[in-house]
Design a protein around this motif. Structure first.
Motif, PDB file in Angstrom:
ATOM      1  N   LEU A  80       0.823  -1.212   0.000  1.00  0.00           N
ATOM      2  CA  LEU A  80       0.000   0.000   0.000  1.00  0.00           C
ATOM      3  C   LEU A  80       0.858   1.264   0.000  1.00  0.00           C
ATOM      4  CD1 LEU A  80      -2.770  -1.058   2.554  1.00  0.00           C
ATOM      5  CD2 LEU A  80      -2.958  -0.930   0.051  1.00  0.00           C
ATOM      6  N   SER A  81       1.980   1.235   0.693  1.00  0.00           N
ATOM      7  CA  SER A  81       2.826   2.424   0.827  1.00  0.00           C
ATOM      8  C   SER A  81       3.711   2.682  -0.387  1.00  0.00           C
ATOM      9  CB  SER A  81       3.736   2.291   2.049  1.00  0.00           C
ATOM     10  OG  SER A  81       2.982   2.130   3.210  1.00  0.00           O
ATOM     11  N   PHE A  82       4.256   1.626  -0.965  1.00  0.00           N
ATOM     12  CA  PHE A  82       5.273   1.792  -1.994  1.00  0.00           C
ATOM     13  C   PHE A  82       4.801   1.464  -3.407  1.00  0.00           C
ATOM     14  CE2 PHE A  82       7.796   0.648   1.878  1.00  0.00           C
ATOM     15  CZ  PHE A  82       8.307   1.910   2.096  1.00  0.00           C
ATOM     16  N   SER A  83       3.529   1.130  -3.600  1.00  0.00           N
ATOM     17  CA  SER A  83       3.083   0.738  -4.941  1.00  0.00           C
ATOM     18  C   SER A  83       3.165   1.899  -5.922  1.00  0.00           C
ATOM     19  CB  SER A  83       1.664   0.173  -4.894  1.00  0.00           C
ATOM     20  OG  SER A  83       0.754   1.169  -4.459  1.00  0.00           O
ATOM     21  N   ALA A  84       2.899   3.123  -5.484  1.00  0.00           N
ATOM     22  CA  ALA A  84       2.989   4.274  -6.386  1.00  0.00           C
ATOM     23  C   ALA A  84       4.428   4.504  -6.818  1.00  0.00           C
ATOM     24  CB  ALA A  84       2.429   5.519  -5.707  1.00  0.00           C
ATOM     25  N   SER A  85       5.383   4.326  -5.909  1.00  0.00           N
ATOM     26  CA  SER A  85       6.799   4.522  -6.244  1.00  0.00           C
ATOM     27  C   SER A  85       7.298   3.456  -7.211  1.00  0.00           C
ATOM     28  CB  SER A  85       7.646   4.484  -4.973  1.00  0.00           C
ATOM     29  OG  SER A  85       7.299   5.537  -4.122  1.00  0.00           O
ATOM     30  N   GLN A  86       6.801   2.234  -7.075  1.00  0.00           N
ATOM     31  CA  GLN A  86       7.242   1.157  -7.957  1.00  0.00           C
ATOM     32  C   GLN A  86       6.764   1.379  -9.382  1.00  0.00           C
ATOM     33  OE1 GLN A  86       5.771  -2.324  -5.907  1.00  0.00           O
ATOM     34  NE2 GLN A  86       7.793  -2.777  -5.061  1.00  0.00           N
ATOM     35  N   HIS A  87       5.569   1.918  -9.531  1.00  0.00           N
ATOM     36  CA  HIS A  87       5.020   2.095 -10.873  1.00  0.00           C
ATOM     37  C   HIS A  87       5.491   3.379 -11.547  1.00  0.00           C
ATOM     38  CE1 HIS A  87       2.562  -1.416 -10.420  1.00  0.00           C
ATOM     39  NE2 HIS A  87       1.985  -0.933  -9.327  1.00  0.00           N
ATOM     40  N   SER A  88       6.058   4.301 -10.768  1.00  0.00           N
ATOM     41  CA  SER A  88       6.509   5.564 -11.362  1.00  0.00           C
ATOM     42  C   SER A  88       7.923   5.481 -11.925  1.00  0.00           C
ATOM     43  CB  SER A  88       6.428   6.686 -10.321  1.00  0.00           C
ATOM     44  OG  SER A  88       7.338   6.437  -9.271  1.00  0.00           O
ATOM     45  N   GLY A  89       8.534   4.295 -11.876  1.00  0.00           N
ATOM     46  CA  GLY A  89       9.851   4.122 -12.477  1.00  0.00           C
ATOM     47  C   GLY A  89      11.008   4.485 -11.568  1.00  0.00           C
TER      48      GLY A  89
END
Length: 154
Positions: A80-89
């Motif tokens: 939940l915390s890091f999914s946005a960072s993983q998908h932003s490259g």
């Protein structure tokens, strides 16, 4: 249990070949950590009023359940915390976070082993004090063999 939570966070960040090797290492690690904590939890005094009020603040079953859910809870929190960072490259950013999480996890484990477990088994255990030199030597030798085996596996 906080160590297991950090392991879950680390696992949620890993990907690719890092994920595969981390899952294998964590599976092995959690097996032996579970055995170790299971022995410790089973050795706790039962919660009853018949023993003069000496009891554990949490019943053993609650400690077992808490240990069982901390790593999966860490994975969920990490996803939940890091999914946005993983998908932003941000691969370099995620590798840095993964390294920091591994370092925190390792530091917590070293502290728990050296301060809590080894002190409890070798310094504070009157049974080992009263035993003969051969039994004490065997205990220390077993500790060193175990440490060497874990070093080879790590």
């Amino acid at each position: 249990m906080i160590h297991s939570l950090v392991i879950g966070l680390t696992l949620s960040i890993a990907s690719g070949s890092d994920f595969t090797s981390l899952v294998a290492a964590i599976g092995f690690h959690q097996l032996f950590e579970g055995l170790s904590l299971g022995i410790r939890i089973a050795g706790l005094p039962a919660r009853s009023s018949e023993d003069g009020g000496h009891h554990v603040p949490f019943p053993r079953a609650i400690l077992v359940v808490l240990f069982a859910i901390t790593t999966p809870a860490g994975i969920v929190i990490g996803l939940l915390s890091f999914s946005a960072s993983q998908h932003s490259g941000g691969t370099a950013h995620m590798k840095l976070i993964e390294g920091i999480m591994c370092a925190i996890s390792a530091g917590m484990l070293v502290y728990a082993v050296c301060v809590e477990m080894l002190a409890g088994d070798f310094v504070l255990d009157p049974t080992l004090w009263r035993s003969g030199a051969m039994k004490q030597t065997l205990a220390l030798g077993s500790l060193l063999v175990g440490a060497a085996a874990m070093s080879l596996l790590g």
